[in-house]
Scaffold this active site. Sequence first.
Site, PDB file in Angstrom:
ATOM      1  N   ASP A   1      56.517  27.232  36.821  1.00 11.96           N
ATOM      2  CA  ASP A   1      57.342  28.402  36.504  1.00 11.96           C
ATOM      3  C   ASP A   1      56.579  29.689  36.824  1.00 11.96           C
ATOM      4  OD1 ASP A   1      59.516  26.986  35.728  1.00 11.96           O
ATOM      5  OD2 ASP A   1      59.303  27.354  33.578  1.00 11.96           O
TER       6      ASP A   1
ATOM      7  N   ASP B   1      65.519  18.728  35.395  1.00  8.19           N
ATOM      8  CA  ASP B   1      64.474  19.332  34.558  1.00  8.19           C
ATOM      9  C   ASP B   1      64.111  18.412  33.389  1.00  8.19           C
ATOM     10  OD1 ASP B   1      62.680  21.298  33.744  1.00  8.19           O
ATOM     11  OD2 ASP B   1      64.121  22.917  34.031  1.00  8.19           O
TER      12      ASP B   1
HETATM   13  C1  GLA Z   1      62.354  25.203  33.073  1.00  5.11           C
HETATM   14  C2  GLA Z   1      62.280  25.285  34.584  1.00  5.11           C
HETATM   15  C3  GLA Z   1      62.815  26.604  35.051  1.00  5.11           C
HETATM   16  C4  GLA Z   1      64.231  26.779  34.592  1.00  5.11           C
HETATM   17  C5  GLA Z   1      64.305  26.632  33.097  1.00  5.11           C
HETATM   18  C6  GLA Z   1      65.742  26.615  32.622  1.00  5.11           C
HETATM   19  O1  GLA Z   1      61.462  26.070  32.487  1.00  5.11           O
HETATM   20  O2  GLA Z   1      60.974  25.074  35.017  1.00  5.11           O
HETATM   21  O3  GLA Z   1      62.731  26.686  36.450  1.00  5.11           O
HETATM   22  O4  GLA Z   1      65.041  25.826  35.224  1.00  5.11           O
HETATM   23  O5  GLA Z   1      63.694  25.445  32.648  1.00  5.11           O
HETATM   24  O6  GLA Z   1      65.852  26.445  31.275  1.00  5.11           O
END
Ligand code: GLA
Length: 730
Positions: free
Chosen positions: A550, A480
């Site tokens: 997301d 990430d």
């Molecule tokens: C980001 C990612 C999510 C999740 C969060 C965790 O927003 O896109 O899928 O992994 O971080 O903090």
Amino acid sequence: MSITINAAGTRFKLDTRHTSYAFGVGPSGYLNHYYYGAKLPDVPETFDALDRDFLGLSFSPYRQLKHIEDSRNIALQECATHAAGDYRISSVIVCDSLGCNSTDPQFVSAKVFPGRPAIEGLPHARVNDDPTVETLEVTLRDPATGVEYLLDYTVFPEQDCIVRSMLIRNASAGRVVIERAMSFCLDLNNMDYDLVQVHGSYGRERFGFSRTPLHTGLQTIFSSRNSSGHDHNPAFALMEKGATEDHGGVLGGMLVYSANFSIEIEGDPFFRTRIVGGIGNDFSWTLESGETFRTPEAILTWSSDGLGGMSRNFHDMLRDHLIRPRWAHQERPILVNNWEGTYMNFNREKLLAIADSAAECGVEMFVLDDGWFGHRDDDHSSLGDWFVYEKKVGSLKTLAEEINRKGLVFGLWFEPEMISEDSELYKAHPDWVFTAPGRERTYGRHQLVLNMGIPAVVDYLFDTISAVLRSAPIAYMKWDFNRQPAEISNPLLPPERQKEAAHRFMLGTYELHRRLLEEFPDLLIEGCSGGGGRFDAGILFYTPQIWTSDNTDAIDRLFIQSCTSLFYPCSAQGAHVSVCPNHGTARTTPLETRGLVALAGTFGYELDMTKMTAEEKETVRQQCAMYHQYHHLVLNGDQYRLADPWDGRCCQWEFAAKDGSEAIVIDVLFRQIIHPGTRFVRLRGLNPDAMYREIGTGRVFSGAFLMNAGITLKPDGRDYIAQLLHFKAV
Ligand code: GLA
């Protein structure tokens, strides 16, 4: 042979299966562009006929006017000069030791070789033992400075793609400073195109695209976020006037790069088009005598089959020659990720319970998301402390082994480039964080960014992350990147070299990827950046899939996944089924619809499966079986966007086997209208003479019927209803 050169060694023609790209040495030593488009059978000797008569020299300087193209302002160029009489945007600017940045390279020589040059430190298209791949390397030299410019054109005939990059070699005795080094420059002799670019934001990444006519002046697609970003994407299409999804000429380009970029399209006063693209503008790079600098690559393609044809060329190119071969054509395990199910509020028992429910339904991998390390229970702490939060999850090794015993492989979330102020790492190394002297810091999600341009940072991350990966059976890593850096600087560089810091940050990130994959070649990595904020070909080189957004709402995903598919294959798009009402949009859609939309991506679940009813679990079981039944078509087939969600009613994606033997259509109706008339679907990519059975109904149709007449879809009075149609040649 995909590259032909005339007898004099001055005219070059690059051929792919359906396209030709032609350029040559102009009368005063520049590389003049002649042609890019549908295939030309002619030999390079005939290209002089592509020289256009030209009216309009006024205010276009020249040195000796023997030929109209002696004026740099008029020549169509492959490498656009700077401060030498061309007033359009430049593709390269190099400043000599006297501070003069007039850059005027001239042709020296050209050579052809099989394969392509070695590229170190940057993501790049791979040859993968394809004997048809060839490179033309053209050397230019600026007589004033002695600096050399090697333009590489690597031809991938089967995918109709040409990969370009440039190597700058300081062959002079002094120091020079690169102020601009674009990956490609392409001059077209008209302006009759529309520019297509995708745009969005967090939760709406690549949610839409714009199509705007080119005009005189500049149009730019760029990111200054030190990441390709949620807002724009390092890719573009130029559509001929009147070209559509299925018909007409479309030129596409994308950068194999993940940080600041700029793609600039200029309509010049003579109604012609210059396109340059590469590293963004807040950049410079010092070259001492003898040193070299290579630009990121750009992939160019042309299709006469509309925007869809361009997309399919890019999909093939990325799958066959960019994504790691270990995974490019390999089904990925169906996953359950605990993020939307628990966020950071979980313990070992909860995780095991989710894994139990997932195993019952046919899910194959459990991914433990954010919150397993340091003392992280919320997003204020612990980034950088890549050691297990044992009070919360116990031993990671036994957790992963227990999950393995349930029949699931195990995956884990990391955010390598980030650091929390509340962390052991920050206590030890506050100096590893991006800061600008005397300026207040900016925060994003309460976190700071590690300076990946410092080799010790990359070493630390490699040591700590690889130690975790070694400590337990970990098959998958989610990488990430949840904020974009600001205050970019590099303490190892003198003040005059600070504009190298952003590119060095990216090189450090690529290096960490490379080192981890060297030790863990089978590791499946999923790229991610606050959803899909770093979805580009640079990251795809290391991570065969990227979390698309997301936003897991199935209806919004129609827009996001369609638009992402303009450039990137669905098999690289992370797509999960989540709960309803959706956490982001509060919309409720049927589980069946969420499943079908996710089936057009890498496929998985992101919810607390312990809360599912027996009936829902049965649906999940069926969806997992469907994934195994159909995914080879998403993974290896051709995608056709049969109906665009932007038309406002429905979305239809077809995935057809390359030999036309089988196809599926995913159809989602998201907005009913009263008295809608007949809805129908017309397929593409089938063999017109073959007969196809519709699986389920048993009806038999010819390919010609399915593609031309099409079949009608059953009316249904509800919104958000989806169906999958499946046709197999008999
Ligand atoms: C980001 C990612 C999510 C999740 C969060 C965790 O927003 O896109 O899928 O992994 O971080 O903090």
